[in-house]
Design a protein around this motif. Sequence first.
Motif, PDB file in Angstrom:
ATOM      1  N   GLU A 235     -13.451 -14.061   3.032  1.00  0.00           N
ATOM      2  CA  GLU A 235     -14.774 -14.328   3.586  1.00  0.00           C
ATOM      3  C   GLU A 235     -15.446 -12.991   3.857  1.00  0.00           C
ATOM      4  OE1 GLU A 235     -16.469 -17.388   6.797  1.00  0.00           O
ATOM      5  OE2 GLU A 235     -15.218 -15.839   7.685  1.00  0.00           O
ATOM      6  N   ARG A 236     -16.503 -12.707   3.149  1.00  0.00           N
ATOM      7  CA  ARG A 236     -17.206 -11.423   3.313  1.00  0.00           C
ATOM      8  C   ARG A 236     -18.286 -11.620   4.371  1.00  0.00           C
ATOM      9  NH1 ARG A 236     -18.797  -8.715  -2.136  1.00  0.00           N
ATOM     10  NH2 ARG A 236     -18.315  -6.810  -0.985  1.00  0.00           N
ATOM     11  N   SER A 242     -18.313 -15.851  11.351  1.00  0.00           N
ATOM     12  CA  SER A 242     -18.001 -16.855  10.343  1.00  0.00           C
ATOM     13  C   SER A 242     -18.987 -18.026  10.427  1.00  0.00           C
ATOM     14  CB  SER A 242     -16.581 -17.350  10.603  1.00  0.00           C
ATOM     15  OG  SER A 242     -16.092 -17.999   9.499  1.00  0.00           O
ATOM     16  N   GLU A 243     -19.356 -18.407  11.627  1.00  0.00           N
ATOM     17  CA  GLU A 243     -20.280 -19.536  11.834  1.00  0.00           C
ATOM     18  C   GLU A 243     -21.662 -19.252  11.236  1.00  0.00           C
ATOM     19  OE1 GLU A 243     -18.312 -18.248  14.210  1.00  0.00           O
ATOM     20  OE2 GLU A 243     -16.896 -19.941  14.200  1.00  0.00           O
ATOM     21  N   GLN A 244     -22.069 -18.014  11.332  1.00  0.00           N
ATOM     22  CA  GLN A 244     -23.387 -17.657  10.785  1.00  0.00           C
ATOM     23  C   GLN A 244     -23.432 -17.853   9.263  1.00  0.00           C
ATOM     24  OE1 GLN A 244     -23.449 -13.649  12.657  1.00  0.00           O
ATOM     25  NE2 GLN A 244     -25.645 -14.034  12.889  1.00  0.00           N
ATOM     26  N   LEU A 245     -22.294 -17.698   8.627  1.00  0.00           N
ATOM     27  CA  LEU A 245     -22.276 -17.748   7.176  1.00  0.00           C
ATOM     28  C   LEU A 245     -22.321 -19.170   6.625  1.00  0.00           C
ATOM     29  CD1 LEU A 245     -19.563 -15.011   6.531  1.00  0.00           C
ATOM     30  CD2 LEU A 245     -22.027 -14.742   6.299  1.00  0.00           C
TER      31      LEU A 245
END
Length: 246
Positions: A235-236, A242-245
């Motif tokens: 996950e970049r 992580s939630e923002q992505l």
Amino acid sequence: MDLKNSVLKKVLPKHIAIIMDGNGRWAKQKGMLRAFGHENGTKSVKQTVEACAELGVENLTLYAFSTENWNRPKLEVQTLMKLLVSSLKKEIKTLQENNIKLSAIGSLNTLPKKVYKELFEVIESTAQNTRMTLTLALSYGSREEILNTVKEISIKVKNNIISAENIDESIINEHLYTQNLPDVDLLIRTSGEQRISNFLLWQIAYAELYFTSVLWPDFTKQHLYEAIIEYQKRERRFGKTSEQLS
Ligand code: IPE
Ligand code: IPE
Ligand code: MG
């Protein structure tokens, strides 16, 4: 399971860079001279170039000779330079058939005349190709590249071509050897060493790093697929959560 098909199901890295390491150890394991390792390394180069083109990777950059490699025994440097000329001569056909454009980064004017001439013949004759850009890092050192960039920009500031306040990342990018390339997405190093060895320091700021113990002459298309699959699992986040992505 077909690894190639798995790779094609997800987003590909736009720019793969490889530190092709382990030729000498590969040869030593076989009781052979280091030159034998370098010769066999060219087969892995061919495999990797073809695999990237077939997949649709747009940019592949290969670390072939560093500024520090000039400090190797004279005979080994000569062997590497000879191998470069013969590989360029031999592979120009593959590049044309696969619509691959050759490019080079590094202090190219320090290369032996023969190498320089052959290199630029291939660069010129493949300049119109569009499927993939293959960049060879030759007599390349990242600190030297950054140093040159600072010098060039300083001269432009002094001559009022650029104002110091306007220097930004894009101006720095434009002055690096890699000016036309996007940032590196995936950096692979073979042979088990886990270091960067003065390669693309600016350009790998957010690259995913992948280290494999496979020695370069043993590196095949399958190993490349494995590296890309590992990349695709990551996950970049680029600093975000992580939630923002999602
Ligand atoms: C990589 O293999 C090729 C070049 C650096 C030119 P090496 O020659 O570094 O092989 P090892 O690391 O000694 O095994
Ligand atoms: C880095 O490998 C340079 C290339 C692959 C061309 P080296 O084998 O020269 O790097 P070090 O000395 O192990 O750091
Ligand atoms: Mg090495």
